[in-house]
Write a protein that holds these residues in place. Sequence first.
Motif, PDB file in Angstrom:
ATOM      1  N   HIS A  54      -1.331   7.148   3.801  1.00  0.00           N
ATOM      2  CA  HIS A  54      -0.987   7.931   2.614  1.00  0.00           C
ATOM      3  C   HIS A  54      -0.579   7.052   1.429  1.00  0.00           C
ATOM      4  N   MET A  55      -1.066   5.846   1.458  1.00  0.00           N
ATOM      5  CA  MET A  55      -0.879   4.974   0.295  1.00  0.00           C
ATOM      6  C   MET A  55      -2.225   4.799  -0.403  1.00  0.00           C
ATOM      7  N   GLN A  84       1.654   5.913  -3.906  1.00  0.00           N
ATOM      8  CA  GLN A  84       1.677   6.770  -2.735  1.00  0.00           C
ATOM      9  C   GLN A  84       0.997   8.080  -3.095  1.00  0.00           C
ATOM     10  N   ALA A  85       0.395   8.693  -2.106  1.00  0.00           N
ATOM     11  CA  ALA A  85      -0.208   9.995  -2.327  1.00  0.00           C
ATOM     12  C   ALA A  85       0.897  11.038  -2.213  1.00  0.00           C
ATOM     13  N   LEU A  86       1.268  11.633  -3.311  1.00  0.00           N
ATOM     14  CA  LEU A  86       2.325  12.637  -3.288  1.00  0.00           C
ATOM     15  C   LEU A  86       1.763  13.962  -2.819  1.00  0.00           C
ATOM     16  N   SER A  87       2.590  14.700  -2.118  1.00  0.00           N
ATOM     17  CA  SER A  87       2.162  16.022  -1.660  1.00  0.00           C
ATOM     18  C   SER A  87       3.320  16.982  -1.834  1.00  0.00           C
TER      19      SER A  87
END
Lengths: 89, 370
Positions: A54-55, A84-87
């Motif tokens: 998730h980076m 980072q992939a924010l969710s």
Amino acid sequence: MPTLNFTPNLRRHVETPAAPVKGATVRQVLEMYFQVNPQVRGYILDDQGALRKHMAIFLNQELICDRSDLSDSVQENDDIFVAQALSGG
Amino acid sequence: MGNSLLVGTRKGLFRIERDDVGRWGIAQSWFLGDPVSMALAEPGSQRLHAALDLGHFGVKLHRSEDAGETWTEAPAPAFPPKPDGLEDKDPMQGIDLPWNTQLIWALETGGPGELWCGVIPGGLFHSSDGGDNWALVRSLWDDPRRQKWMGGGYDFAGIHSILVDPCDLAHVTVGVSVGGVWSTQDRGANWRLIGSGLRNAYMPPEKAGDPLSQDVHRLAHCPANPDRLWMQHHNGIFLSDDGGENWRELHDVPPSSFGFAVVVHPTDPDTAWFIPATKDEQRFPVDARLVVTRTRDGGRNFEVLHQGLPEEPAYDLVYRHALDISGDGERLAFGSTTGSLWISEDQGDSWQSVSKHLPPVNCVRFELTT
């Protein structure tokens, strides 16, 4: 020399000062950076040395192609940004 | 005695302390906002360990040498490079098994400076220098039967229980979900899959007794009689008198023999506690009545304990590491997925509510330094 920057969200956990770092590939740039900042490695790369799931790494605002070997070529004045992939909302 | 305990939650680590008049409350907090999957207070020292699951940023270990005054990041157990071309797939999903530590699920002390760590996806790690360096226990990881382990509640298998025999520190027994019970007599050089008499009901009938496919939810032993093991299994409650070689199932345990947590009295091997839930997908207290069950006679009879626990409907689930007993066997504590924490000072006869507002609780551990 390429410039390496990190998401500010990492700062809560580990110091990630922006820095100009030598290297011809994303891997080489990161490895050079980790020599000075060894604790950062585990936040970016997994046990196998690949980019964490998730980076994300942007090379001149574009996502890199090779998340496993990080072999994307880097030029002298490139910008590398580790995010980072924010969710969530 | 057990006047303080560490509580690892989805949003940080807490120290709960007892004051002079017997009230328990939050005394300290660390890592607020970060999931803490496991905590360990090394007996007889001020050394604490906290395992963080930072999601995007991976699994981290932090260590304190001064009982929590200061913390520093320590190396986390990491898998060695996966050999090129190696076929290592999860048997249930058919996908490559990640050689990456995804969750620290068990952390225990052995001899001086010795630590054992169990992780998802099924690795057991050993440190002989207090956690400065970790090594994957290859003898277990490379056993071809390990590739048949499978995930239970998580996508991949994990080691959640590590029992170090206090009479023989080279004798270690681990519980795997889902992968049975494994034992070493030589500090991890060689392993045996044990567990005759265990029974599962989620595999084809011919595989019901297969030791490898047993979903161990939690293993516990009696330190004063370490051959006596208790198990909360996906299927029910089992008991062993020979260090886990052979097991017998306990039937008709009220109100349910399903659950995750078990603790054993430190000196009385016949006394153990469980927290039952509705089997098996629903996973909340039977009839929404939160209770603790206790046997004092080796499982022949069980008492259902509820004094001080909610009278109103309760939907708390207690994870496998979220029930603990103090070193003298008098006090118990457990925390729930809905952020409640209870403590008993009379072996479970009565309970006091410490908080109803914690984050979901992953683990509860008495500190043995106080």
